[in-house]
Design a protein around this motif. Structure first.
Motif, PDB file in Angstrom:
ATOM      1  N   PRO A   1     -11.402  -2.817 -49.354  1.00  0.00           N
ATOM      2  CA  PRO A   1     -10.445  -3.801 -48.837  1.00  0.00           C
ATOM      3  C   PRO A   1     -10.962  -4.439 -47.558  1.00  0.00           C
ATOM      4  CG  PRO A   1      -9.695  -1.591 -48.379  1.00  0.00           C
ATOM      5  CD  PRO A   1     -10.878  -1.444 -49.305  1.00  0.00           C
ATOM      6  N   THR A   2     -10.533  -5.667 -47.296  1.00  0.00           N
ATOM      7  CA  THR A   2     -10.950  -6.368 -46.088  1.00  0.00           C
ATOM      8  C   THR A   2     -10.333  -5.716 -44.866  1.00  0.00           C
ATOM      9  OG1 THR A   2     -11.043  -8.415 -47.329  1.00  0.00           O
ATOM     10  CG2 THR A   2     -10.990  -8.601 -44.935  1.00  0.00           C
ATOM     11  N   PRO A   3     -11.115  -5.388 -43.831  1.00  0.00           N
ATOM     12  CA  PRO A   3     -10.545  -4.740 -42.647  1.00  0.00           C
ATOM     13  C   PRO A   3      -9.636  -5.692 -41.893  1.00  0.00           C
ATOM     14  CG  PRO A   3     -12.833  -5.369 -42.250  1.00  0.00           C
ATOM     15  CD  PRO A   3     -12.561  -5.623 -43.712  1.00  0.00           C
ATOM     16  N   PRO A   4      -8.600  -5.163 -41.230  1.00  0.00           N
ATOM     17  CA  PRO A   4      -7.726  -6.037 -40.441  1.00  0.00           C
ATOM     18  C   PRO A   4      -8.459  -6.567 -39.223  1.00  0.00           C
ATOM     19  CG  PRO A   4      -7.199  -3.739 -40.033  1.00  0.00           C
ATOM     20  CD  PRO A   4      -8.194  -3.760 -41.162  1.00  0.00           C
ATOM     21  N   CYS A   5      -8.041  -7.713 -38.741  1.00  0.00           N
ATOM     22  CA  CYS A   5      -8.656  -8.265 -37.541  1.00  0.00           C
ATOM     23  C   CYS A   5      -8.303  -7.385 -36.356  1.00  0.00           C
ATOM     24  CB  CYS A   5      -8.164  -9.689 -37.284  1.00  0.00           C
ATOM     25  SG  CYS A   5      -8.750 -10.881 -38.482  1.00  0.00           S
ATOM     26  N   PRO A   6      -9.274  -7.044 -35.514  1.00  0.00           N
ATOM     27  CA  PRO A   6      -8.974  -6.189 -34.371  1.00  0.00           C
ATOM     28  C   PRO A   6      -8.095  -6.867 -33.344  1.00  0.00           C
ATOM     29  CG  PRO A   6     -11.239  -6.984 -34.273  1.00  0.00           C
ATOM     30  CD  PRO A   6     -10.696  -7.373 -35.620  1.00  0.00           C
ATOM     31  N   THR A   7      -8.188  -8.191 -33.248  1.00  0.00           N
ATOM     32  CA  THR A   7      -7.354  -8.923 -32.305  1.00  0.00           C
ATOM     33  C   THR A   7      -6.853 -10.183 -32.975  1.00  0.00           C
ATOM     34  OG1 THR A   7      -9.291 -10.097 -31.417  1.00  0.00           O
ATOM     35  CG2 THR A   7      -8.597  -8.091 -30.271  1.00  0.00           C
ATOM     36  N   ALA A   8      -5.643 -10.559 -32.650  1.00  0.00           N
ATOM     37  CA  ALA A   8      -5.059 -11.785 -33.183  1.00  0.00           C
ATOM     38  C   ALA A   8      -5.272 -12.903 -32.176  1.00  0.00           C
ATOM     39  CB  ALA A   8      -3.561 -11.583 -33.435  1.00  0.00           C
ATOM     40  N   PRO A   9      -5.379 -14.151 -32.644  1.00  0.00           N
ATOM     41  CA  PRO A   9      -5.527 -15.256 -31.708  1.00  0.00           C
ATOM     42  C   PRO A   9      -4.349 -15.321 -30.752  1.00  0.00           C
ATOM     43  CG  PRO A   9      -5.961 -15.958 -33.963  1.00  0.00           C
ATOM     44  CD  PRO A   9      -5.384 -14.584 -34.043  1.00  0.00           C
TER      45      PRO A   9
ATOM     46  N   ARG B   1     -15.280 -14.217 -38.882  1.00  0.00           N
ATOM     47  CA  ARG B   1     -16.419 -13.296 -38.987  1.00  0.00           C
ATOM     48  C   ARG B   1     -16.770 -12.703 -37.624  1.00  0.00           C
ATOM     49  NH1 ARG B   1     -21.506 -12.857 -37.874  1.00  0.00           N
ATOM     50  NH2 ARG B   1     -21.509 -14.874 -36.829  1.00  0.00           N
ATOM     51  N   ARG B   2     -16.723 -13.532 -36.584  1.00  0.00           N
ATOM     52  CA  ARG B   2     -17.060 -13.039 -35.248  1.00  0.00           C
ATOM     53  C   ARG B   2     -16.071 -11.979 -34.775  1.00  0.00           C
ATOM     54  NH1 ARG B   2     -18.083 -18.625 -34.113  1.00  0.00           N
ATOM     55  NH2 ARG B   2     -16.104 -18.737 -32.980  1.00  0.00           N
ATOM     56  N   ARG B   3     -14.830 -12.037 -35.277  1.00  0.00           N
ATOM     57  CA  ARG B   3     -13.841 -11.020 -34.917  1.00  0.00           C
ATOM     58  C   ARG B   3     -13.988  -9.771 -35.781  1.00  0.00           C
ATOM     59  NH1 ARG B   3     -10.165 -15.290 -35.353  1.00  0.00           N
ATOM     60  NH2 ARG B   3      -8.992 -14.202 -36.978  1.00  0.00           N
ATOM     61  N   GLY B   4     -14.969  -9.748 -36.681  1.00  0.00           N
ATOM     62  CA  GLY B   4     -15.196  -8.580 -37.510  1.00  0.00           C
ATOM     63  C   GLY B   4     -14.325  -8.510 -38.736  1.00  0.00           C
TER      64      GLY B   4
END
Length: 210
Positions: free
Chosen positions: A1-9, A136-139
């Motif tokens: 599964p796609t990992p969640p974004c570590p930080t939201a905008p 992508r830069r946010r992982g």
């Protein structure tokens, strides 16, 4: 599964200087106050892009001698519409599916896939490709199965008009792009026989290979 974004905008705080400067040229204090509650809940990058688009539309696509080319009465109708529908300032991208080879993007309305063909029309315009690169830069991407795959260079397998919202299939590898292209081509109906009596194309041409 796609990992969640570590930080939201970050959400916008009205009035950030850039947003206030752009909107202040076109909206009086009362209209700005009406827009503030909605803008304050939206990601800052979405707001910046849509505010730039609103200014672009209110000024007119082509200014004449430095003056806006949009007629005043049309600009007023647009202003009233934006205040009545502040959700316009939202540009909610999303990924509804992703694996090592493909991803499906939920493209917002009035959004270019990339700026290669038509260029950037306003300073903060966000395209699908740019949004994916920021993601992508946010992982936030599925690890590629091969070294060839590059999530930042995912390419569209078909087109969606700039104004159209909807699902956009993108490929991370050359092989995935080729396979998707064959599948899209196979799903197209065969051409109708011409009036000259030429036979229709072989139906087998349009079957998906197993």
């Amino acid at each position: 599964p796609t990992p969640p974004c570590p930080t939201a905008p970050a959400t916008a705080e009205l009035p950030p200087s850039s947003v206030a400067a752009a909107l202040g040229r076109h909206f009086d204090a009362g209209k700005l106050a009406a827009l503030a509650p909605t803008l304050a809940t939206l990601p800052a990058d979405e707001v910046a892009s849509r505010v730039g688009q609103a200014a672009y539309l209110l000024d007119g696509v082509a200014a004449v001698d430095g003056a806006p080319s949009t007629p005043p009465h049309e600009a007023e109708v647009l202003r009233a519409s934006l205040v009545a529908q502040p959700q316009y300032f939202s540009q909610p991208f999303g990924v509804v599916y992703e694996d090592a080879n493909l991803l499906i993007v939920d493209k917002p309305f009035d959004t270019q896939i990339d700026a290669k063909r038509n260029g950037r029309r306003w300073r903060d315009e966000i395209t699908v490709v740019e949004w994916l690169e920021a993601r992508r830069r946010r992982g936030c991407f599925e690890a590629a199965a091969t070294a060839e795959a590059d999530p930042s260079a995912a390419r569209p397998c078909h087109t969606l008009d700039y104004a159209t919202s909807g699902l956009l299939l993108m490929a991370k590898t050359d092989a995935a792009l080729a396979q998707a292209s064959v599948a899209f081509d196979a799903s197209s109906p065969p051409p109708s026989p011409s009036t000259s009596g030429t036979a229709a194309a072989d139906p087998a041409r349009y079957r998906v290979a197993k």
